[in-house]
Design a protein around this motif. Structure first.
Motif, PDB file in Angstrom:
ATOM      1  N   UNK A 143     -23.737 -68.860 -19.870  1.00 56.81           N
ATOM      2  CA  UNK A 143     -24.928 -68.811 -19.021  1.00 56.81           C
ATOM      3  C   UNK A 143     -26.069 -69.574 -19.674  1.00 56.81           C
ATOM      4  N   UNK A 144     -26.223 -69.399 -20.983  1.00 57.34           N
ATOM      5  CA  UNK A 144     -27.310 -70.062 -21.712  1.00 57.34           C
ATOM      6  C   UNK A 144     -27.143 -71.575 -21.669  1.00 57.34           C
ATOM      7  N   UNK A 164     -25.349 -73.393 -19.646  1.00 56.01           N
ATOM      8  CA  UNK A 164     -25.466 -73.917 -18.278  1.00 56.01           C
ATOM      9  C   UNK A 164     -26.927 -74.156 -17.928  1.00 56.01           C
ATOM     10  N   UNK A 214     -19.662 -69.204 -13.548  1.00 61.31           N
ATOM     11  CA  UNK A 214     -21.053 -69.480 -13.917  1.00 61.31           C
ATOM     12  C   UNK A 214     -21.255 -70.965 -14.178  1.00 61.31           C
ATOM     13  N   UNK A 238     -15.975 -57.412 -25.997  1.00 61.84           N
ATOM     14  CA  UNK A 238     -17.200 -57.982 -26.569  1.00 61.84           C
ATOM     15  C   UNK A 238     -17.156 -59.502 -26.624  1.00 61.84           C
ATOM     16  N   UNK A 297     -14.293 -61.152 -16.701  1.00 64.21           N
ATOM     17  CA  UNK A 297     -15.386 -61.781 -17.440  1.00 64.21           C
ATOM     18  C   UNK A 297     -15.049 -63.215 -17.820  1.00 64.21           C
ATOM     19  N   UNK A 319     -17.833 -60.850 -23.163  1.00 62.70           N
ATOM     20  CA  UNK A 319     -19.254 -60.718 -22.807  1.00 62.70           C
ATOM     21  C   UNK A 319     -20.080 -61.793 -23.515  1.00 62.70           C
ATOM     22  N   UNK A 363     -15.352 -65.260 -14.783  1.00 63.31           N
ATOM     23  CA  UNK A 363     -16.771 -65.438 -14.454  1.00 63.31           C
ATOM     24  C   UNK A 363     -17.405 -66.557 -15.276  1.00 63.31           C
ATOM     25  N   UNK A 371     -19.524 -65.154 -22.035  1.00 68.55           N
ATOM     26  CA  UNK A 371     -20.213 -65.305 -20.748  1.00 68.55           C
ATOM     27  C   UNK A 371     -21.696 -65.573 -20.967  1.00 68.55           C
ATOM     28  N   UNK A 372     -22.294 -64.848 -21.932  1.00 69.37           N
ATOM     29  CA  UNK A 372     -23.723 -65.047 -22.223  1.00 69.37           C
ATOM     30  C   UNK A 372     -23.978 -66.463 -22.705  1.00 69.37           C
TER      31      UNK A 372
END
Lengths: 125, 323
Positions: free
Chosen positions: B317-318, B320, B166, B307, B159, B310, B162, B313-314
């Motif tokens: 992503x946001x 980016x 991302x 957690x 993660x 995760x 990643x 990563x969220x």
């Protein structure tokens, strides 16, 4: 079938690793002494005579845990192709999709947490 | 007369260079670890063989080769000897996509990161086979621990990797490195500090390094999964562990610390210097922290690292998508 240089490189590197590991082992097999007899073949348990074999049934409490791992690892793998395209994907829709996917993943942890897997009980109902 | 293809020559040169690099680094790291351990505990460490004990690793290697290769009576001979070979076999391959310098790469692969992650998984199988094949209670306990631990720490590792993927949209390590600047504030760990910490902690768990070395916890399991191995059988696990340490540190450097980018002179020396700083940190951690308990180890992973990874990563992503 297309055979690329990468595949050849993988095979050659694995072969190289095999030789690198096998060479010293063979050398050692040639020059090292070979003692035998007595209790030399006994399993090592700090000097005590081993009681029974090691290959018997024992409670491995990682069963649920293995399931959790499988779910996670396989799912995380799907994110790799997503990651490569992600910066080019247009709009926030891509983010919502990824967020939903990871939300479901996060639910798995919450579920197992509430179920009490992480307190390591002897038996999980 | 047919010509030898250039690609083949390049692969062979890379193979020889990597093998030499792994062997040499093994020697250096054995010396470094024992010397650093010594000085942390206010003793000089190895001192007798050669000046300042410099020849100690060579003497150790000769000693390991000179020891008898022994298969215990109850063991499964095939699995028992398959394990050390299997643990070392994929190690050289892990060095193939690592970008040591702007031009100094075994092979510039667009899936380099995935190749490393995929083949490093074989090490877990080797550990499992070693514990099971030796038919030793300590061995099996060590193997069970090693498997559940490596398996758990792999996920936050993936993660956190990643998060970088991302952000950059690439699994090519050379491209990730080229995307970072020369100065420390242009490196990825400035934007992804949490991912870097998670990666480093999980890397300690993946390579079975202290404080997470429960697979071979000598105070409870004598030597864990390699209890029954003598001489070179043990030596192979040892060498593979050191090589894996170099690989995780190199990946950390390439992804987060700018790889071969550095102030004033870009090049392979920056890469090696950063890798060795990380390795020193790993050794330092080993002699600073006590070994954790096994449920603490797993709970740290599932309740904190996972957690957080995760969430990280969220957020990545946001952000980016925002920019």
């Amino acid at each position: 079938m297309v055979f690329t240089w990468l595949q050849l490189a993988i095979f050659l590197f694995m072969l190289g690793g095999l030789l690198f590991a096998g060479g010293p082992l063979i050398l050692s097999w040639i020059i090292a002494p070979r003692a035998k007899g007595g209790d030399i073949g006994m399993s090592y348990e700090c000097g005590m005579k081993p009681h029974g074999r090691a290959w018997n049934q024992f409670g491995i409490s990682y069963y649920v845990y293995a399931l959790l791992f499988l779910a996670f690892d396989v799912d995380v793998l799907y994110l790799f192709p997503v990651a490569v395209w992600y910066p080019q994907a247009d709009g926030m829709v891509a983010f919502y999709k990824v967020a939903i996917f990871m939300g479901v993943l996060a639910l798995a942890i919450i579920y197992f947490w509430r179920k009490g897997v992480f307190t390591w009980p002897r038996k999980i109902s | 007369m047919s010509q030898i293809p250039v690609e083949l020559v390049k692969i062979l040169i890379a193979l020889v260079a990597v093998a030499a690099f792994v062997g040499l680094n093994g020697l250096v790291l054995v010396y470094l670890e024992r010397k650093v351990a010594g000085h942390i505990q206010r003793r000089p460490g190895p001192f007798e063989v050669g000046p300042h004990g410099l020849l100690q690793p060579l003497a150790d290697a000769v000693k390991l080769i000179g020891k008898q290769l022994f298969t215990p009576k109850n063991a499964d001979g095939f699995l028992f000897w398959l394990a050390p070979i299997l643990s070392f076999m994929p190690v050289l391959l892990l060095f193939l996509p690592l970008p040591f310098g702007p031009k100094l790469t075994g092979m510039n692969l667009n899936l380099g990161l995935l190749l490393i992650l995929a083949f490093s998984g074989l090490n877990v199988l080797a550990t499992c086979l070693a514990g099971w094949g030796s038919n030793n209670k300590y061995g099996i306990l060590g193997a069970a621990r090693a498997v559940s631990q490596s398996v758990a720490y792999e996920i936050p590792l993936l993660l956190s990797v990643l998060a970088i993927a991302f952000q950059t949209g690439s699994l090519n390590l050379s491209e990730v490195v080229a995307g970072q600047g020369s100065w420390p504030w242009q490196w990825n760990f400035m934007v992804q500090p949490l991912a870097f910490i998670i990666f480093f902690v999980s890397a300690l768990g993946e390579t079975n390094r202290a404080p997470f070395d429960l697979a071979e916890a000598e105070s409870e399991l004598t030597a864990g999964f390699h209890t029954e191995y003598s001489g070179m059988g043990f030596g192979m696990f040892f060498l593979a562990e050191y090589a894996n340490m170099i690989v995780v540190c190199s990946v950390a450097v390439a992804l987060f610390l700018g790889g071969w980018n550095g102030p004033f002179f870009d090049g392979a020396w920056w890469f090696l210097a950063k890798v060795y700083v990380l390795l020193l940190v790993m050794i330092w951690l080993r002699w600073t922290f006590p070994r954790v308990r096994f449920d603490q180890l797993l709970n740290l992973n599932w309740k904190w690292l996972m957690p957080l990874a995760l969430l990280n990563l969220l957020i990545t992503a946001f952000v980016t998508k925002l920019s």
